[in-house]
Design a protein around this motif. Structure first.
Motif, PDB file in Angstrom:
ATOM      1  N   GLY A  12       0.802  -1.220   0.000  1.00  0.00           N
ATOM      2  CA  GLY A  12       0.000   0.000   0.000  1.00  0.00           C
ATOM      3  C   GLY A  12       0.832   1.266   0.000  1.00  0.00           C
ATOM      4  N   ASN A  13       2.054   1.189  -0.537  1.00  0.00           N
ATOM      5  CA  ASN A  13       2.942   2.356  -0.566  1.00  0.00           C
ATOM      6  C   ASN A  13       3.357   2.741  -1.987  1.00  0.00           C
ATOM      7  N   LEU A  14       2.680   2.197  -2.981  1.00  0.00           N
ATOM      8  CA  LEU A  14       2.911   2.459  -4.406  1.00  0.00           C
ATOM      9  C   LEU A  14       4.213   1.861  -4.955  1.00  0.00           C
ATOM     10  N   GLU A  15       5.010   1.193  -4.135  1.00  0.00           N
ATOM     11  CA  GLU A  15       6.282   0.659  -4.617  1.00  0.00           C
ATOM     12  C   GLU A  15       6.069  -0.571  -5.498  1.00  0.00           C
ATOM     13  N   PRO A  16       6.835  -0.672  -6.589  1.00  0.00           N
ATOM     14  CA  PRO A  16       6.684  -1.791  -7.526  1.00  0.00           C
ATOM     15  C   PRO A  16       7.482  -3.038  -7.135  1.00  0.00           C
ATOM     16  N   VAL A  17       7.786  -3.205  -5.845  1.00  0.00           N
ATOM     17  CA  VAL A  17       8.539  -4.370  -5.387  1.00  0.00           C
ATOM     18  C   VAL A  17       7.680  -5.258  -4.501  1.00  0.00           C
ATOM     19  N   ARG A  18       7.969  -6.540  -4.573  1.00  0.00           N
ATOM     20  CA  ARG A  18       7.282  -7.524  -3.741  1.00  0.00           C
ATOM     21  C   ARG A  18       8.315  -8.515  -3.228  1.00  0.00           C
ATOM     22  N   ASN A  19       7.947  -9.189  -2.157  1.00  0.00           N
ATOM     23  CA  ASN A  19       8.761 -10.291  -1.627  1.00  0.00           C
ATOM     24  C   ASN A  19      10.207  -9.893  -1.379  1.00  0.00           C
ATOM     25  N   VAL A  20      10.436  -8.788  -0.712  1.00  0.00           N
ATOM     26  CA  VAL A  20      11.788  -8.312  -0.422  1.00  0.00           C
ATOM     27  C   VAL A  20      12.334  -9.115   0.752  1.00  0.00           C
ATOM     28  N   ARG A  21      13.360  -9.892   0.494  1.00  0.00           N
ATOM     29  CA  ARG A  21      13.928 -10.780   1.514  1.00  0.00           C
ATOM     30  C   ARG A  21      15.435 -10.596   1.609  1.00  0.00           C
ATOM     31  N   HIS A  22      15.941 -10.712   2.837  1.00  0.00           N
ATOM     32  CA  HIS A  22      17.376 -10.680   3.084  1.00  0.00           C
ATOM     33  C   HIS A  22      17.742 -12.044   3.638  1.00  0.00           C
ATOM     34  N   LEU A  61      15.085   2.549   2.581  1.00  0.00           N
ATOM     35  CA  LEU A  61      15.753   1.562   3.429  1.00  0.00           C
ATOM     36  C   LEU A  61      17.266   1.650   3.294  1.00  0.00           C
ATOM     37  N   GLU A  62      17.961   1.578   4.411  1.00  0.00           N
ATOM     38  CA  GLU A  62      19.423   1.466   4.361  1.00  0.00           C
ATOM     39  C   GLU A  62      19.740  -0.016   4.217  1.00  0.00           C
ATOM     40  N   LEU A  63      20.337  -0.371   3.100  1.00  0.00           N
ATOM     41  CA  LEU A  63      20.609  -1.770   2.813  1.00  0.00           C
ATOM     42  C   LEU A  63      21.662  -2.338   3.753  1.00  0.00           C
ATOM     43  N   PRO A  64      21.511  -3.603   4.157  1.00  0.00           N
ATOM     44  CA  PRO A  64      22.562  -4.254   4.948  1.00  0.00           C
ATOM     45  C   PRO A  64      23.854  -4.306   4.135  1.00  0.00           C
ATOM     46  N   THR A  65      24.974  -4.467   4.795  1.00  0.00           N
ATOM     47  CA  THR A  65      26.260  -4.466   4.104  1.00  0.00           C
ATOM     48  C   THR A  65      26.648  -5.827   3.548  1.00  0.00           C
ATOM     49  N   SER A  66      25.945  -6.867   3.955  1.00  0.00           N
ATOM     50  CA  SER A  66      26.263  -8.195   3.447  1.00  0.00           C
ATOM     51  C   SER A  66      24.986  -9.019   3.355  1.00  0.00           C
ATOM     52  N   GLY A  67      25.126 -10.237   2.858  1.00  0.00           N
ATOM     53  CA  GLY A  67      23.971 -11.111   2.687  1.00  0.00           C
ATOM     54  C   GLY A  67      23.396 -10.968   1.295  1.00  0.00           C
ATOM     55  N   ARG A  68      22.430 -11.830   0.997  1.00  0.00           N
ATOM     56  CA  ARG A  68      21.794 -11.799  -0.322  1.00  0.00           C
ATOM     57  C   ARG A  68      20.406 -11.173  -0.209  1.00  0.00           C
ATOM     58  N   LEU A  69      20.169 -10.212  -1.059  1.00  0.00           N
ATOM     59  CA  LEU A  69      18.872  -9.545  -1.132  1.00  0.00           C
ATOM     60  C   LEU A  69      18.108 -10.131  -2.308  1.00  0.00           C
ATOM     61  N   ARG A  70      16.881 -10.521  -2.074  1.00  0.00           N
ATOM     62  CA  ARG A  70      16.036 -11.061  -3.138  1.00  0.00           C
ATOM     63  C   ARG A  70      14.769 -10.220  -3.181  1.00  0.00           C
ATOM     64  N   LEU A  71      14.341  -9.895  -4.388  1.00  0.00           N
ATOM     65  CA  LEU A  71      13.083  -9.166  -4.535  1.00  0.00           C
ATOM     66  C   LEU A  71      12.518  -9.366  -5.930  1.00  0.00           C
ATOM     67  N   ASP A  72      11.232  -9.136  -6.034  1.00  0.00           N
ATOM     68  CA  ASP A  72      10.545  -9.159  -7.326  1.00  0.00           C
ATOM     69  C   ASP A  72      10.184  -7.723  -7.671  1.00  0.00           C
ATOM     70  N   TYR A  73      10.484  -7.311  -8.880  1.00  0.00           N
ATOM     71  CA  TYR A  73      10.211  -5.949  -9.332  1.00  0.00           C
ATOM     72  C   TYR A  73       9.194  -6.020 -10.461  1.00  0.00           C
ATOM     73  N   ALA A  74       8.098  -5.305 -10.305  1.00  0.00           N
ATOM     74  CA  ALA A  74       7.050  -5.284 -11.326  1.00  0.00           C
ATOM     75  C   ALA A  74       6.764  -3.834 -11.698  1.00  0.00           C
ATOM     76  N   SER A  75       7.507  -3.335 -12.658  1.00  0.00           N
ATOM     77  CA  SER A  75       7.378  -1.941 -13.062  1.00  0.00           C
ATOM     78  C   SER A  75       6.028  -1.687 -13.723  1.00  0.00           C
ATOM     79  N   ARG A  76       5.455  -0.557 -13.390  1.00  0.00           N
ATOM     80  CA  ARG A  76       4.210  -0.139 -14.043  1.00  0.00           C
ATOM     81  C   ARG A  76       4.485   0.930 -15.094  1.00  0.00           C
ATOM     82  N   MET A  77       5.739   1.318 -15.233  1.00  0.00           N
ATOM     83  CA  MET A  77       6.116   2.331 -16.222  1.00  0.00           C
ATOM     84  C   MET A  77       6.176   1.681 -17.597  1.00  0.00           C
TER      85      MET A  77
END
Length: 187
Positions: free
Chosen positions: A111-121, A141-157
Motif C-alpha cells: 500500500g505504498n505504491l512501490e513496484p517491489v514484492r517479496n523483499v527478503r534478506h 531503506l538502508e541496505l545491509p552491508t552483506s547477505g543476499r537480497l532477493r526481490l521481485d520488481y514489477a514496473s508499471r512504467m
C-alpha cells in the motif's frame, strides 16, 4: 578504470575493477571485453580470477534500468551487485513519485505504491526487510552491508508511444551483435 589498472599492482587488478566498475556510467557490452583484458594484469590463478571477475560483474553489466521487471538476487557484499540494488532503490522512488503524480491506483504489496514484492534478506533466515522495523519502503531503506537480497520488481512504467522503435535502430542492433560476438570469444 584502464588508467588505474595500469598504475595498480597486478595482484589488485581484479579488485580495482570490482570496486570501480559501479561508478562507470552507460555500461555497454564492450565493457565485458575490456574486463577480459584484465587477464594481462592478473598473475596468480589467472583463469580462476578472470572467471570470478566476470561472475561478480555480470549483474551490473546486464542490469537494464529501462526494463527492471523480474526477480532479482543481489550479493550486497559485492560492490557491483550492491550498485544494482541501489539503482533499483532509486528507480523505486522515481516510480512511486510518477504514480502519485499521475494519480494511478495503488497495486503495491504494502500500500505504498512501490513496484517491489517479496523483499527478503537471506543472511538473517530470509526475513522480510520491509517489516523488520527498518521502515516500509525499499526506496528509504538502508541496505545491509552483506547477505543476499532477493526481490521481485514489477514496473508499471511503460515506454512512451514510439519509444520502443529507438531500441531497434540498426546501429543499436549492430552494437549488440558485436558485443555478443566479442563475449563469445572470451575464454
Amino acid at each position: 578504470i584502464a588508467l588505474i589498472l595500469r598504475l595498480s599492482p597486478a595482484a589488485l587488478s581484479a579488485q580495482v575493477v570490482r570496486t570501480l566498475l559501479p561508478a562507470v556510467e552507460n555500461l555497454s557490452g564492450d565493457m565485458l571485453v575490456g574486463i577480459a583484458g584484465v587477464r594481462n594484469k592478473v598473475m596468480y590463478n589467472k583463469r580462476r580470477e578472470e572467471a570470478r571477475l566476470r561472475h561478480e560483474t555480470v549483474q551490473l553489466m546486464l542490469f537494464n534500468m529501462r526494463s527492471p521487471t523480474g526477480r532479482h538476487w543481489f550479493d550486497l557484499a559485492n560492490p557491483c551487485d550492491r550498485a544494482c540494488a541501489e539503482r533499483l532503490q532509486t528507480l523505486v522512488a522515481f516510480e512511486v513519485e510518477a504514480q502519485r503524480r499521475e494519480g494511478r491506483p495503488d497495486a503495491s504489496q504494502r500500500g505504498n505504491l512501490e513496484p517491489v514484492r517479496n523483499v527478503r534478506h537471506e543472511e538473517a533466515r530470509g526475513y522480510d526487510l520491509l517489516s523488520s522495523g527498518d521502515g516500509d519502503q525499499l526506496a528509504k531503506l538502508e541496505l545491509p552491508t552483506s547477505g543476499r537480497l532477493r526481490l521481485d520488481y514489477a514496473s508499471r512504467m511503460r515506454p512512451p508511444p514510439g519509444g520502443a522503435k529507438e531500441v531497434t535502430k540498426p546501429e543499436v542492433f549492430q552494437g549488440l551483435c558485436a558485443a555478443l560476438a566479442a563475449a563469445a570469444r572470451l575464454p
